[in-house]
Design a protein around this motif. Structure first.
Motif, PDB file in Angstrom:
ATOM      1  N   MET A  30      18.160  10.383  -0.744  1.00 32.59           N
ATOM      2  CA  MET A  30      18.755   9.795   0.572  1.00 32.59           C
ATOM      3  C   MET A  30      17.725   9.397   1.664  1.00 32.59           C
ATOM      4  N   SER A  31      17.501   8.595   2.164  1.00 33.79           N
ATOM      5  CA  SER A  31      16.532   8.140   3.396  1.00 33.79           C
ATOM      6  C   SER A  31      17.150   8.938   4.457  1.00 33.79           C
ATOM      7  N   ILE A  32      15.994   9.411   5.422  1.00 35.68           N
ATOM      8  CA  ILE A  32      16.272  10.267   6.410  1.00 35.68           C
ATOM      9  C   ILE A  32      16.444   9.025   7.745  1.00 35.68           C
ATOM     10  N   PHE A  33      16.104   7.791   7.510  1.00 34.24           N
ATOM     11  CA  PHE A  33      16.095   6.660   8.415  1.00 34.24           C
ATOM     12  C   PHE A  33      17.357   5.882   8.673  1.00 34.24           C
ATOM     13  N   GLU A  34      17.609   5.599   9.741  1.00 29.43           N
ATOM     14  CA  GLU A  34      19.000   4.867   9.928  1.00 29.43           C
ATOM     15  C   GLU A  34      18.618   3.261  10.015  1.00 29.43           C
ATOM     16  N   PRO A  35      19.416   2.541   9.439  1.00 31.45           N
ATOM     17  CA  PRO A  35      19.177   1.054   9.520  1.00 31.45           C
ATOM     18  C   PRO A  35      18.684   0.470  10.902  1.00 31.45           C
ATOM     19  N   ILE A  56       4.355   9.806  11.423  1.00 34.85           N
ATOM     20  CA  ILE A  56       4.901   8.599  10.495  1.00 34.85           C
ATOM     21  C   ILE A  56       6.371   8.302  10.467  1.00 34.85           C
ATOM     22  N   PHE A  57       7.135   9.233  10.999  1.00 38.73           N
ATOM     23  CA  PHE A  57       8.684   9.085  11.267  1.00 38.73           C
ATOM     24  C   PHE A  57       8.703   7.763  11.934  1.00 38.73           C
ATOM     25  N   GLN A  58       8.068   8.030  13.299  1.00 39.01           N
ATOM     26  CA  GLN A  58       7.934   6.866  14.234  1.00 39.01           C
ATOM     27  C   GLN A  58       7.312   5.403  13.818  1.00 39.01           C
ATOM     28  N   GLY A  63      12.547   1.315  11.431  1.00 40.42           N
ATOM     29  CA  GLY A  63      12.682  -0.053  11.455  1.00 40.42           C
ATOM     30  C   GLY A  63      12.165  -0.695  10.131  1.00 40.42           C
ATOM     31  N   GLU A  64      11.308   0.118   9.454  1.00 43.40           N
ATOM     32  CA  GLU A  64      10.444  -0.329   8.180  1.00 43.40           C
ATOM     33  C   GLU A  64      11.119   0.021   7.102  1.00 43.40           C
ATOM     34  N   ARG A  65      10.762  -1.004   5.752  1.00 43.29           N
ATOM     35  CA  ARG A  65      11.231  -0.608   4.464  1.00 43.29           C
ATOM     36  C   ARG A  65      10.654   0.332   3.726  1.00 43.29           C
ATOM     37  N   LEU A  66      11.179   1.397   3.184  1.00 45.06           N
ATOM     38  CA  LEU A  66      10.093   2.348   2.626  1.00 45.06           C
ATOM     39  C   LEU A  66       9.401   1.691   1.429  1.00 45.06           C
ATOM     40  N   ALA A  67      10.188   0.474   0.723  1.00 46.34           N
ATOM     41  CA  ALA A  67       9.614  -0.226  -0.477  1.00 46.34           C
ATOM     42  C   ALA A  67       8.396  -0.934  -0.085  1.00 46.34           C
ATOM     43  N   SER A  68       8.044  -0.834   1.270  1.00 48.99           N
ATOM     44  CA  SER A  68       6.841  -1.714   1.650  1.00 48.99           C
ATOM     45  C   SER A  68       5.639  -0.875   1.881  1.00 48.99           C
ATOM     46  N   VAL A  69       5.748   0.550   1.872  1.00 51.79           N
ATOM     47  CA  VAL A  69       4.805   1.405   2.156  1.00 51.79           C
ATOM     48  C   VAL A  69       3.892   1.570   1.017  1.00 51.79           C
ATOM     49  N   HIS A  70       2.422   1.229   1.246  1.00 51.06           N
ATOM     50  CA  HIS A  70       1.423   1.388   0.495  1.00 51.06           C
ATOM     51  C   HIS A  70       0.850   2.926   0.319  1.00 51.06           C
ATOM     52  N   ALA A  71       0.685   3.314   1.440  1.00 54.06           N
ATOM     53  CA  ALA A  71       0.242   4.894   1.696  1.00 54.06           C
ATOM     54  C   ALA A  71       0.403   5.580   2.885  1.00 54.06           C
ATOM     55  N   LEU A  72       0.939   6.656   2.911  1.00 53.74           N
ATOM     56  CA  LEU A  72       0.827   7.634   4.124  1.00 53.74           C
ATOM     57  C   LEU A  72      -0.702   8.089   4.424  1.00 53.74           C
ATOM     58  N   TRP A  73      -0.934   8.021   5.880  1.00 57.67           N
ATOM     59  CA  TRP A  73      -2.422   8.708   6.061  1.00 57.67           C
ATOM     60  C   TRP A  73      -2.046   9.946   7.119  1.00 57.67           C
ATOM     61  N   LEU A  74      -2.373  11.290   6.535  1.00 58.05           N
ATOM     62  CA  LEU A  74      -2.224  12.240   7.512  1.00 58.05           C
ATOM     63  C   LEU A  74      -3.383  12.691   7.932  1.00 58.05           C
ATOM     64  N   SER A 102      -1.159  10.211  12.908  1.00 59.26           N
ATOM     65  CA  SER A 102      -0.992   9.963  11.458  1.00 59.26           C
ATOM     66  C   SER A 102      -0.874   8.356  11.360  1.00 59.26           C
ATOM     67  N   MET A 103      -0.737   7.797  10.255  1.00 61.84           N
ATOM     68  CA  MET A 103      -0.876   6.242   9.912  1.00 61.84           C
ATOM     69  C   MET A 103      -0.002   6.044   8.845  1.00 61.84           C
ATOM     70  N   VAL A 104       0.374   4.805   8.809  1.00 62.56           N
ATOM     71  CA  VAL A 104       1.371   4.295   7.724  1.00 62.56           C
ATOM     72  C   VAL A 104       0.633   3.017   7.338  1.00 62.56           C
ATOM     73  N   GLU A 105       0.102   2.986   6.049  1.00 57.07           N
ATOM     74  CA  GLU A 105      -0.352   1.489   5.637  1.00 57.07           C
ATOM     75  C   GLU A 105       0.448   0.973   4.649  1.00 57.07           C
ATOM     76  N   PHE A 106       0.949  -0.608   4.974  1.00 52.49           N
ATOM     77  CA  PHE A 106       1.879  -1.026   4.230  1.00 52.49           C
ATOM     78  C   PHE A 106       1.267  -2.129   3.254  1.00 52.49           C
ATOM     79  N   SER A 107       2.250  -2.712   2.478  1.00 55.84           N
ATOM     80  CA  SER A 107       1.713  -3.375   0.981  1.00 55.84           C
ATOM     81  C   SER A 107       1.007  -4.750   1.438  1.00 55.84           C
TER      82      SER A 107
END
Length: 318
Positions: A1-6, A167-169, A173-184, A259-264
């Motif tokens: 289950m995702s921890i994010f709200e719509p 990363i949470f921040q 508002g993003e779709r997890l399916a669009s995540v390419h990589a998480l950068w710690l 940290s950073m999030v890289e998208f598709s």
């Protein structure tokens, strides 16, 4: 289950929010109390736990008018410091008392800052009871994420680790399916750049002197050896439902990019801010709102840090 709200709620939390701080005498607990003192209209500390620091527990209970104190180490039952607890303050001992506090009807939010696997029972109880939980007990996520994460409803579990808060921040508002990589990001610790000979001579005192963060002794040692970053990779995998091979680590000495999030599509979102744990603690407690800055702001117009200097220098020469 995702921890994010719509979509982020406008509010939705009781005011003042009744908070239980588990591990109140440690580094995260102490800094959380700083946040609570700065926002007395927003937070009421109703319960705390310590492992064996009875004198510290009494100080906190008196200062914050805490209704319940838990001492996890039952061998401290006869500690004379506990005689100074405020009149009417309930005192309990042991792990079961910790679990009961985490699931109490008198608690709205639990900050789980217990060190090590000892925090998993309280985390499980808080999630099952539907409490909002600000999670700083990474070890229980690492070893028990498969047990804990299915219990977390959207908006219920907010990570406190600076990297995972970032990363949470970035993912809000993003779709997890669009995540390419998480950068710690990783400062590299106090021994960054040392060769084997130099490393053979380092001391525990040196390991405890983290270059950019003010943290407790266990996490400072784990950061010096980079064991902590290994834990954080596993924690990110559990929290954000991203395959572990897509959780990556980047050395960033200044600890400005948390940290950073890289998208598709190749776009990267990063969260920047001061190297101060009060920021992610406050975000977890205020979510989905944002309160006033809990520390001195960073002036990004001032002289750039070493990483930025190296990049700019390289671009100028090319």
């Amino acid at each position: 289950m995702s921890i994010f709200e719509p979509a982020a709620r406008a509010s939705g939390r009781r005011q003042p929010m009744r908070l239980a701080i588990l591990g109140a005498s440690g580094s995260i607990g102490t800094q959380a109390l700083d946040v609570c003192r700065a926002h007395p209209d927003e937070i009421e500390v109703v319960g705390i736990s310590v492992n064996r620091s009875c004198k510290k527990a009494v100080e906190i209970a008196c200062k914050h008018k805490v209704a319940q104190v838990i001492v996890s180490d039952e061998s401290r039952r006869d500690d004379p410091a506990l005689d100074e607890l405020p009149r009417g303050c309930m005192l309990s001992f042991g792990h079961e008392a910790l679990v009961e506090l985490a699931s109490s009807d008198e608690v709205d939010c639990v900050l789980n800052a217990v060190v090590g696997i000892a925090g998993i029972g309280a985390g499980f109880a808080a999630l099952k009871a539907g409490k909002v939980i600000a999670y700083a007990n990474k070890e229980s996520i690492v070893v028990g994420g498969d047990l804990l994460m299915p219990l977390a409803k959207p908006g219920q579990l907010i990570p406190v680790d600076s990297e995972h808060s970032a990363i949470f921040q970035c993912l809000a508002g993003e779709r997890l399916a669009s995540v390419h990589a998480l950068w710690l990001t990783c400062s590299g610790g106090p021994f960054f750049g040392m060769d084997r000979v130099a490393l053979s001579k380092v001391t525990a005192a040196q390991a405890l002197r983290h270059p950019t963060w003010n943290m407790g002794p266990k996490i400072s040692i784990d950061s010096a050896t980079l064991m902590n970053k290994g834990f954080e990779v596993l924690e990110a995998h559990q929290l954000f439902e991203v395959d572990i091979d897509r959780v990556r680590v980047l050395v960033h000495r200044e600890s400005r990019v948390h940290s950073m999030v890289e998208f598709s599509d190749g776009v990267v979102k990063a969260q920047l801010g001061p190297s101060d744990m009060r920021t992610p603690i406050q975000y977890a407690l205020s979510y989905p709102r944002r309160w006033g800055c809990p520390q001195e702001r960073v002036d990004y117009r001032s002289k750039p840090g070493r990483s930025e200097e190296r990049r700019v220098g390289k671009e100028c020469r090319s």
